[in-house]
Design a protein around this motif. Structure first.
Motif, PDB file in Angstrom:
ATOM      1  N   PHE A 139      41.070  31.231  54.224  1.00 48.24           N
ATOM      2  CA  PHE A 139      41.651  32.099  55.245  1.00 48.24           C
ATOM      3  C   PHE A 139      40.570  32.386  56.301  1.00 48.24           C
ATOM      4  O   PHE A 139      39.993  31.444  56.836  1.00 48.24           O
ATOM      5  CB  PHE A 139      42.254  33.361  54.608  1.00 48.24           C
ATOM      6  N   ASP A 140      40.240  33.640  56.549  1.00 47.28           N
ATOM      7  CA  ASP A 140      39.248  33.931  57.588  1.00 47.28           C
ATOM      8  C   ASP A 140      37.860  34.199  56.999  1.00 47.28           C
ATOM      9  O   ASP A 140      37.002  34.789  57.647  1.00 47.28           O
ATOM     10  CB  ASP A 140      39.698  35.131  58.427  1.00 47.28           C
ATOM     11  N   ARG A 141      37.635  33.747  55.775  1.00 48.98           N
ATOM     12  CA  ARG A 141      36.359  33.968  55.106  1.00 48.98           C
ATOM     13  C   ARG A 141      35.710  32.641  54.750  1.00 48.98           C
ATOM     14  O   ARG A 141      36.298  31.574  54.913  1.00 48.98           O
ATOM     15  CB  ARG A 141      36.586  34.771  53.820  1.00 48.98           C
ATOM     16  N   VAL A 142      34.495  32.717  54.225  1.00 45.85           N
ATOM     17  CA  VAL A 142      33.803  31.544  53.704  1.00 45.85           C
ATOM     18  C   VAL A 142      33.406  31.838  52.263  1.00 45.85           C
ATOM     19  O   VAL A 142      32.882  32.922  51.961  1.00 45.85           O
ATOM     20  CB  VAL A 142      32.552  31.194  54.536  1.00 45.85           C
ATOM     21  N   VAL A 143      33.664  30.889  51.378  1.00 41.13           N
ATOM     22  CA  VAL A 143      33.283  31.014  49.972  1.00 41.13           C
ATOM     23  C   VAL A 143      32.073  30.115  49.733  1.00 41.13           C
ATOM     24  O   VAL A 143      32.076  28.938  50.113  1.00 41.13           O
ATOM     25  CB  VAL A 143      34.442  30.625  49.044  1.00 41.13           C
TER      26      VAL A 143
END
Length: 375
Positions: A283-287
């Motif tokens: 989504f709008d994050r980074v893992v």
């Protein structure tokens, strides 16, 4: 053409056999297992065990199902996890918007039509969850059950169907409706009290998604979802045995509390399994991966970097679970939960099995008699 093997060690799901002959027919089923030798047979050195079955797989091989719900992603996921012994898996879509859910369903239907190795059906983890227990799920997509989702869950071309939901947000009547549509209802991402969980179980829920994680805890005066999961003898619990989601001590508690056969190993694997990549967008994050731990840029655990044979090794070494029981937790018990054939190597069974070395690493994987991975 039939395939002939001499197997050094064969675990059939119940017992260990040594130096046996095995014939697999051209339909991909075990034709015979016999102590006698076979002429011109391939020798398999190591431990031959039933193929592993994972009911919660978000991605693999650099592909995440939510980011690209396509047939190509399912092929990449299957190939990646076959390297680690998975011969059957439930592609898992976490909470997302309706068009993505439809695309995921279409992709799974196409995979089943094309007999993509390993694909068994579809697991919708959400979107009918509890916001306070959402974990890494996207809050803006969490929503009540609607007629549109019921139509989607009712499709007859999706193979096996699972839905993880929070019972405080889905009525017992709707759980019964889902069960009538052939859906296996799992409880999770929930802050429900014990009474609400018990009502969901009476309505037909049969499983708990990633025991302990994102669910109301056991307390002295309120059992919560964790307490009901542990004392409900007829319900299955998935366990992410990676040392990050659940400690060894918590695993031991579950092993002591649950009847034999009701704990099953799952990975909750993300795209990096079977990949050299170190991060991916969600989504709008980074893992980001550090070792075997995945952390979102917003701070929470975001799935796992676990594979099924690593889960077997972990619970065997950390908790002292007998190796063969650990293998059952990754093969026979998930098969029983899904109501499918699996977890056995015996005459007439589908030829889904893996060859392990002495370090419990996968050397070869077969699906329906066809070798899909070789180290």
């Amino acid at each position: 053409m039939a395939q002939n093997y001499i197997v050094e060690q064969l675990f059939d799901g119940e017992r260990l056999h040594r130096d046996v002959s095995m014939v697999v027919d051209d339909a991909g089923r075990v034709q015979s297992i016999d102590p006698a030798g076979l002429p011109e047979a391939e020798r398999l050195c190591g431990l031959l065990a039933p193929g592993l079955i994972d009911v919660q797989v978000n991605g693999g091989g650099g592909a995440l199902f939510n980011n690209d719900p396509s047939l190509d992603t399912l092929r990449r996921m299957g190939a990646a996890h076959a390297r680690y012994g998975t011969t059957g898996f439930m592609p898992t879509l976490i909470t997302d918007e309706a068009p993505v859910m439809e695309r995921a369903a279409d992709a799974v239907a196409a995979a089943l039509r094309d007999a993509v190795p390993g694909v068994l059906g579809l697991h919708f983890e959400g979107p009918h969850l509890s916001v306070p227990k959402k974990g890494t799920h996207e809050e803006r997509f969490i929503r009540p059950l609607s007629p549109a989702e019921l139509r989607l869950y009712g499709r007859g071309d999706l193979g096996l169907k699972m839905v993880t939901l929070a019972p405080e947000n889905v009525s017992a009547e709707d759980i019964r409706r889902l069960v009538s549509l052939g859906v296996r209802v799992c409880l999770g991402h929930s802050g429900a009290d014990g009474d609400t969980v018990a009502a969901a179980l009476r309505a037909g829920a049969t499983g708990f998604t990633h025991l302990y994680n994102a669910m109301s805890p056991l307390e002295s005066r309120e059992p919560g979802m964790v307490g009901l999961a542990l004392i409900s003898d007829d319900a299955w619990c998935g366990l992410i045995a990676d040392g990050h989601h659940v400690s060894a001590e918590a695993m031991l508690l579950a092993l002591k509390a649950k009847p034999r056969g009701k704990l099953m190993l799952v990975t909750d694997a993300m795209s990096l399994v079977g990949s050299d990549e170190a991060s991916f967008p969600l989504f709008d994050r980074v893992v980001t991966r550090e070792g075997d731990k995945l952390t979102s840029s917003t701070g929470e655990l975001a799935g796992s970097h676990l594979d099924m044979i690593a889960a077997v090794r972990n619970i065997h070494h950390w908790c002292g679970v007998d190796l063969f029981e650990a293998l059952r937790m990754a093969s026979l018990y998930p098969a029983q939960y899904l109501g499918i054939e699996g977890g056995r190597i015996e005459e007439g069974a589908r030829a889904n099995y893996i060859l392990l070395n002495s370090e419990l690493q996968v050397q070869k994987t077969w699906i329906d008699g066809r070798e899909v991975f070789s180290q």
